[in-house]
Design a protein around this motif. Structure first.
Motif, PDB file in Angstrom:
ATOM      1  N   CYS A  71       0.819  -1.233   0.000  1.00 15.32           N
ATOM      2  CA  CYS A  71       0.000   0.000   0.000  1.00 15.32           C
ATOM      3  C   CYS A  71       0.841   1.266   0.000  1.00 15.32           C
ATOM      4  O   CYS A  71       0.313   2.356  -0.203  1.00 15.32           O
ATOM      5  N   GLY A  74      -0.171   4.932   1.279  1.00 19.17           N
ATOM      6  CA  GLY A  74      -1.558   4.772   1.702  1.00 19.17           C
ATOM      7  C   GLY A  74      -2.638   5.458   0.891  1.00 19.17           C
ATOM      8  O   GLY A  74      -3.813   5.382   1.262  1.00 19.17           O
ATOM      9  N   GLY A  89      -4.319  -2.132   5.077  1.00 15.79           N
ATOM     10  CA  GLY A  89      -3.208  -1.740   4.204  1.00 15.79           C
ATOM     11  C   GLY A  89      -1.946  -2.446   4.667  1.00 15.79           C
ATOM     12  O   GLY A  89      -1.597  -2.397   5.841  1.00 15.79           O
ATOM     13  N   LEU A  97       4.356   2.808   6.112  1.00 12.07           N
ATOM     14  CA  LEU A  97       3.125   2.609   6.897  1.00 12.07           C
ATOM     15  C   LEU A  97       2.913   3.734   7.894  1.00 12.07           C
ATOM     16  O   LEU A  97       1.766   4.155   8.136  1.00 12.07           O
ATOM     17  N   ALA A 100       1.527   6.496   5.961  1.00  9.32           N
ATOM     18  CA  ALA A 100       0.143   6.185   5.578  1.00  9.32           C
ATOM     19  C   ALA A 100      -0.793   6.459   6.750  1.00  9.32           C
ATOM     20  O   ALA A 100      -1.878   7.042   6.570  1.00  9.32           O
ATOM     21  N   ALA A 101      -0.375   6.068   7.952  1.00  7.55           N
ATOM     22  CA  ALA A 101      -1.228   6.284   9.134  1.00  7.55           C
ATOM     23  C   ALA A 101      -1.421   7.775   9.391  1.00  7.55           C
ATOM     24  O   ALA A 101      -2.525   8.225   9.720  1.00  7.55           O
ATOM     25  N   TRP A 115      -3.372  -0.738   9.466  1.00  3.77           N
ATOM     26  CA  TRP A 115      -2.085  -0.846   8.746  1.00  3.77           C
ATOM     27  C   TRP A 115      -1.317  -2.022   9.325  1.00  3.77           C
ATOM     28  O   TRP A 115      -1.119  -2.107  10.537  1.00  3.77           O
TER      29      TRP A 115
END
Ligand code: SAM
Length: 235
Positions: A71, A74, A89, A97, A100-101, A115
């Motif tokens: 991912c 994200g 993800g 990650l 992404a978070a 995640w």
């Protein structure tokens, strides 16, 4: 041809130099250190926009549970979460990650995305999903890609969708890639999935062009990607 803004590298006018591929770690492109170094080299590696193919191919699906493999930062998972999906993800890079978070929190969808860090060569998230999607997850080991994609298909719930978007090659002007990455055709990808026709309907297996701005000049250029989309028949 898609005219949507492509999911291109975030920074223009410079070439990204990929880190040295680790020599002794199975598939060097599926390697945590390789990806962590790529992500650490920039504030963001990708545009932050969801992939056009993801938007288009999922637009008519009713939201449910989704799994995004590889991912990255994200954007696709966050797009789906914004449309009401509950998303898992997955990526090998903890740096990706973490970003992404942060992006999910900023978009107000943190509570709809889980995640998970996995090296998909070694482990796979538990559960079944109404949508399993992956964008641009390429491996140098010609057996690893099919293995991961077969696991992806197994994770699709009855009535669910499998969406695999991949590059058909790297454009000549995009520097920093390993030169010997295999790019299976859509037909080869479908064959390697070995989907039982009693259980699956292949909806799309095709190459398509898309416009991407040249990273140095900003000029629109055309590159080729490919989509494999299949639906698991309701149980
Ligand atoms: C080309 S990027 C694509 C990212 C994202 N899907 C997108 O379209 O922006 C490939 C992603 O796959 C991840 N990846 C590579 N090998 C992996 C593996 N073995 N297990 C899990 N993720 C992996 C990388 O960390 C990277 O984020």
């Amino acid at each position: 041809m898609s005219t949507h803004r492509p999911h291109e590298h975030a920074q223009h006018g410079q070439h990204e130099h990929a880190p040295q591929l680790p020599p002794d770690s199975g598939d060097p492109l599926a390697n945590e250190r390789y990806w962590d170094e790529r992500y650490s080299s920039r504030d963001h590696l990708w545009s932050g926009e969801p992939n056009a193919a993801l938007r288009e191919e999922t637009a008519d699906l009713a939201p449910g549970s989704a799994l995004d493999l590889g991912c990255g930062e994200g954007a696709d998972a966050i797009h789906l979460a914004g449309r009401g999906w509950r998303v898992t993800g997955v990526d090998i890079s903890g740096i990706a990650l973490a970003r992404a978070a942060e992006h999910a929190a900023a978009a107000g969808v943190a509570d709809r995305v889980d995640w998970q860090r996995h090296d998909l060569a070694e482990s796979f998230p538990a559960g079944r999903f109404d949508l399993v999607t992956t964008h641009f997850l390429h491996f140098m080991d010609g057996t690893l890609g099919p293995k991961v994609l077969r696991a992806a298909a197994s994770a699709v719930a009855p009535g669910g969708t499998l969406l695999i978007e991949a590059h058909a090659g790297f454009p000549k002007w995009e520097h920093g890639h390993p030169t010997d990455v295999p790019f299976p055709t859509p037909e080869e990808t479908v064959a390697s999935l070995a989907l039982d026709p009693a259980e699956w309907e292949v909806l799309r297996a095709a190459r398509h062009k898309r416009v991407q701005n040249h990273p140095a000049t900003g000029e629109p250029t055309t590159r080729t990607d490919q989509t494999v989309k299949a639906r698991r028949r309701p149980g």
